[in-house]
Design an enzyme around this catalytic site. Structure first.
Site, mmCIF file in Angstrom:
data_model
loop_
_atom_site.group_PDB
_atom_site.id
_atom_site.type_symbol
_atom_site.label_atom_id
_atom_site.label_comp_id
_atom_site.label_asym_id
_atom_site.label_seq_id
_atom_site.Cartn_x
_atom_site.Cartn_y
_atom_site.Cartn_z
ATOM 1 N N GLY A 14 0.812 -1.211 0.000
ATOM 2 C CA GLY A 14 0.000 0.000 0.000
ATOM 3 C C GLY A 14 0.841 1.255 0.000
ATOM 4 N N SER A 16 1.400 3.518 -2.400
ATOM 5 C CA SER A 16 1.160 4.504 -3.460
ATOM 6 C C SER A 16 0.782 5.892 -2.949
ATOM 7 C CB SER A 16 0.063 4.007 -4.412
ATOM 8 O OG SER A 16 -1.166 3.858 -3.721
ATOM 9 N N VAL A 66 -2.618 -8.080 -2.045
ATOM 10 C CA VAL A 66 -2.124 -8.815 -0.869
ATOM 11 C C VAL A 66 -3.136 -9.841 -0.376
ATOM 12 C CG1 VAL A 66 -0.621 -6.921 -0.128
ATOM 13 C CG2 VAL A 66 -2.954 -7.084 0.811
ATOM 14 N N ASN A 92 1.282 -2.306 5.339
ATOM 15 C CA ASN A 92 0.533 -1.056 5.441
ATOM 16 C C ASN A 92 -0.807 -1.107 4.705
ATOM 17 O OD1 ASN A 92 0.210 2.006 5.729
ATOM 18 N ND2 ASN A 92 0.290 1.761 3.502
ATOM 19 N N SER A 144 -4.270 0.615 13.880
ATOM 20 C CA SER A 144 -5.075 1.828 14.001
ATOM 21 C C SER A 144 -5.504 2.017 15.445
ATOM 22 C CB SER A 144 -6.325 1.708 13.122
ATOM 23 O OG SER A 144 -7.258 2.736 13.416
ATOM 24 N N TYR A 157 -13.314 -2.823 10.558
ATOM 25 C CA TYR A 157 -11.964 -2.258 10.603
ATOM 26 C C TYR A 157 -11.318 -2.525 11.971
ATOM 27 C CZ TYR A 157 -8.319 1.252 9.636
ATOM 28 O OH TYR A 157 -7.127 1.897 9.413
ATOM 29 N N ALA A 159 -12.033 -4.957 14.062
ATOM 30 C CA ALA A 159 -11.742 -6.388 14.169
ATOM 31 C C ALA A 159 -10.468 -6.744 13.407
ATOM 32 C CB ALA A 159 -12.919 -7.206 13.638
ATOM 33 N N ILE A 190 -4.774 10.708 11.101
ATOM 34 C CA ILE A 190 -3.641 11.166 10.301
ATOM 35 C C ILE A 190 -4.175 11.776 9.007
ATOM 36 C CG2 ILE A 190 -1.476 10.487 9.196
ATOM 37 C CD1 ILE A 190 -1.463 10.086 12.253
#
Length: 245
Positions: A14, A16, A66, A92, A144, A157, A159, A190
């Site tokens: 991840g 990019s 992935v 990531n 996170s 997310y 979990a 962020i």
């Protein structure tokens, strides 16, 4: 760019944009050869690599999902053979598909879990085969704040990222004696695409530092965990969240 890790290779999934891009740049400055993984954003991945090269670094971009274990294993085998070693892996890659749990369609549950948690397995297991042979390596996964506190509308997310924390701790205990360190960084809010539509002024009131973090601030912590400066740190979840909890 330093010459400290000149002959070492780092894979960043991840990579990019956002936090992933900042990590690629930070590790390139430390001297690593950077493998920038992406799934859809070819232009963004090319921009990341261009920044890495402008900083005096080297690398390449690799498009693959992935979530596909067979493709991930083939790619890692190819990188290991060509580069001679895989010294750092940063997991990531992650997505969000928010919604109240009782109204969440199965696709939204599975896609988030598959990317963050199954993606961790698909990447980390074959990379560990390389690192065990080398008797060295660092793996850092991006979790996170949602993995550590309740976030309404993010059951999938939360979990996925909580599972990532627990899996990382377990793997760390298995490979610590082999010279391999496994850690997690758990960012708070962020400045990335993920919070583009969020009420930022309201959010700032929730953060003791009263500001939203920058991708570079997460990348610095990742860079530290990949370096010899953190040689006695493994199995940890480090929060980068402006003091939210």
């Amino acid at each position: 760019m330093t010459a400290e890790n000149k002959d070492q290779t780092a894979i960043v999934t991840g990579g990019s944009k956002g936090i992933g891009r900042a990590i690629c740049i930070e590790l390139a400055r430390a001297g690593y050869y950077i493998v920038v993984n992406y799934m859809h954003d070819n232009k963004g991945a090319e921009q990341t690599l261009a920044i890495v090269e402008n900083e005096g670094g080297r690398g390449e971009i690799y498009q693959f999902d992935v979530r596909d274990d067979q493709i991930a294993e083939r790619v890692i085998d190819d990188i290991g053979k060509r580069q001679g070693s895989i010294d750092v892996l940063v997991n990531n890659a992650g997505i969000i598909a928010d919604g109240l749990f009782m109204m969440m369609p199965p696709a939204n549950w599975h896609s988030v879990i598959d990317t963050s948690l199954h993606g961790f397995y698909n990447m980390t297991r074959p990379v560990l085969e390389n690192m065990v042979r080398q008797r060295s390596g660092a793996i850092v996964s991006i979790s996170s704040a949602a993995s550590l506190m309740a976030n309404r509308g993010q059951a999938n997310y939360s979990a996925a990222k909580a599972g990532l924390n627990a899996a990382s701790r377990a793997v760390a205990s298995e490979v610590a004696r082999l010279g391999i360190r496994v850690n997690v960084v758990a960012p708070g809010l962020i400045e990335t695409d993920m919070i583009e539509a969020a009420p930022k002024e309201h959010i700032k009131n929730m953060i003791p530092m009263a500001r939203i973090g920058k991708p570079e601030e997460v990348a610095k912590v990742v860079g530290f965990l990949c370096s010899d400066a953190s040689s006695y740190i493994t199995g940890q979840v480090l929060s980068v969240n402006g003091g939210m909890f």
